[in-house]
Design an enzyme around this catalytic site. Structure first.
Site, mmCIF file in Angstrom:
data_model
loop_
_atom_site.group_PDB
_atom_site.id
_atom_site.type_symbol
_atom_site.label_atom_id
_atom_site.label_comp_id
_atom_site.label_asym_id
_atom_site.label_seq_id
_atom_site.Cartn_x
_atom_site.Cartn_y
_atom_site.Cartn_z
ATOM 1 N N GLU A 204 24.654 16.096 44.775
ATOM 2 C CA GLU A 204 24.212 17.475 44.961
ATOM 3 C C GLU A 204 24.013 18.207 43.642
ATOM 4 O O GLU A 204 23.896 19.427 43.610
ATOM 5 C CB GLU A 204 25.201 18.215 45.858
ATOM 6 C CG GLU A 204 25.270 17.580 47.246
ATOM 7 C CD GLU A 204 26.256 18.258 48.172
ATOM 8 O OE1 GLU A 204 26.886 19.245 47.755
ATOM 9 O OE2 GLU A 204 26.390 17.794 49.318
ATOM 10 N N LYS A 349 24.763 23.198 59.682
ATOM 11 C CA LYS A 349 23.868 22.145 59.208
ATOM 12 C C LYS A 349 22.926 21.796 60.358
ATOM 13 O O LYS A 349 23.373 21.279 61.386
ATOM 14 C CB LYS A 349 24.653 20.907 58.788
ATOM 15 C CG LYS A 349 25.527 21.098 57.555
ATOM 16 C CD LYS A 349 26.366 19.858 57.289
ATOM 17 C CE LYS A 349 27.144 19.967 55.993
ATOM 18 N NZ LYS A 349 28.063 18.807 55.808
#
EC number: 4.2.1.11
Length: 437
Positions: A204, A349
């Protein structure tokens, strides 16, 4: 009329070089495209991401079955439907799959179609997606959780906890907050270099050095905040915020180091320490009393309801406790958590649940019960920036979309800059008001 004429899926690659699904939805007068993200540390209660399983092709991670499901079953069913009927489209997708976890057609197939339909509908309506979904009151830019230091499943190092994040809460605009995050990121890079530590980045975009302890990770982040010229807060039990620019957020991803047989949290990557649920909750209580922590995600394992309750009772009044693997963007699991009084926030999500409608339902349920919502990326991302639009559409107030590097992460941050510019004087950056602790 915006009738769906064609739904086309293809296999593309995500930020980790793994296949994922991209979907185009065409109507007589508009077009929408969406690419589906994928997680590394996934909850067992998530909707199923359909993979081909052929080890000879992409190590078994191909998604051609999901692509075929879109191009045949779903395309045939949606042809001729009004693209503006999002709820009906998503209902049809769920009925076509017919399983509780989307395992027949694949959540990756369903989500790509659902989001692409919303984008095509927004284009037909002449509106940006955030305005199409959220209406005239959608004007809140989210406070970012910026993942500047990685461990756990996101990095090949000796840090047990997955994400150490900064949250720029002491600013009046999103653009100023983003600048703060970028400057802290570069200060941290210089700090790591000065100590002879690696500045390689994880999935990330956060740095992933080998460190002496988990404590060293958070202490380095706090030091970098100061070196960038900003002020980190105090622990929340000591007043905490004041004139602070930055607070710390954590995602330990505790399910990843929880031994279900022993019922112990085991720090396998560092000290080997073993803690039971009560001890793990006390561990976080100690950290929250020592460091300027405003949010902890998945501080306990996904099915350790007792541990979650202990943790919530200990620090839930002053620290945001976010359920990711615990709730998996699922309204049923969230309702269970609300009933049990565990956590006070849900991570959202879109690929955990599989359709836009179900995603919005989870956010609405959270709001109605005093829980915050954090709109989130996955570790396997693409250039698709839909979650930035959803964050503003729902006035969620918080977004988690990685570090200040890697174009798949910056795509979301830059999209939010454009939205802030488009909103002009209407734009609202909540800062500390994004929290309810």
């Amino acid at each position: 009329m915006p009738l769906i004429t064609n739904v086309i899926a293809r296999q593309i690659l995500d930020s980790r070089g793994n296949p994922t699904v991209e979907v185009d939805v065409l109507t007589e007068s508009s077009f929408g495209r969406a690419a589906v993200p994928s997680g590394a540390s996934t909850g067992i209660h998530e909707a199923v991401e359909l993979r081909d399983g052929d080890r000879e092709v992409y190590l078994g991670k191909g998604v051609l079955k999901a692509v075929e499901n879109v191009n045949t079953v779903i395309n045939d069913a949606l042809e001729g439907m009004l693209v503006t009927e999002q709820t009906e489209i998503d209902k049809l997708l769920l009925s076509l799959d017919g399983t509780p976890n989307k395992s027949k057609l694949g959540a990756n197939a369903l989500l790509g179609v659902s989001l692409a339909c919303a984008k095509a509908a927004a284009e037909y309506s002449g509106l940006p997606l955030f305005r199409y979904i959220g209406g005239t009151l959608a004007n809140t830019l989210p406070v970012p959780m910026m993942n500047v230091l990685n461990g756990g499943a996101h990095a090949d190092n000796n840090v047990d906890f997955q994400e150490f994040m900064i949250m720029p809460i002491g600013f009046s605009s999103y653009s100023d907050a983003l600048r703060c995050g970028a400057e802290v990121f570069h200060a941290l890079k210089a700090l790591l270099k000065s100590k002879g530590l690696s500045t390689a980045v994880g999935d990330e975009g956060g740095f992933a050095p080998d460190l002496a302890s988990n404590e060293e990770a958070i202490e380095l982040v706090i030091e970098a905040v100061g070196k960038a010229g900003y002020k980190a807060g105090s622990p929340t039990n000591a007043g905490g915020l004041g004139d602070a620019h930055v607070m710390i957020a954590l995602d330990p991803a505790s399910s990843e180091f929880y031994d279900t047989d022993k019922k112990k949290y085991i720090f396998k990557k560092s000290s080997g320490q073993e803690l039971d649920s009560a001890e793990m909750a006390s561990y976080w209580e100690n950290w929250a009393g020592k460091y300027p922590i405003i949010s902890i995600e998945d501080g306990m394992a996904e099915d350790d309801w007792e541990g979650w309750k202990i943790l919530t009772d200990k620090i839930g009044s002053r620290v945001q406790l976010v359920g990711d693997d615990l709730f998996v963007t699922n309204s049923i699991r969230l309702a269970d958590g609300i009933e049990r009084k565990v956590g006070n926030s849900i991570l959202i999500k879109v690929n955990q649940i599989g359709t836009l409608t179900e995603t919005l339902q989870a956010i609405d349920l959270a709001k109605r019960n005093g829980y915050t919502s954090v709109i989130s990326h996955r570790s396997g991302e693409t250039e698709d920036s839909t979650i930035a639009q959803i964050a503003v559409a729902t006035n969620a107030g918080q977004i988690k979309t990685g570090s200040l590097s890697r174009s798949d992460r910056m795509a979301k941050y830059n999209e939010l800059l454009r939205i802030e510019e488009e909103l002009g004087d209407e734009a609202c950056y909540p800062g500390i008001r994004a929290f309810r602790v």
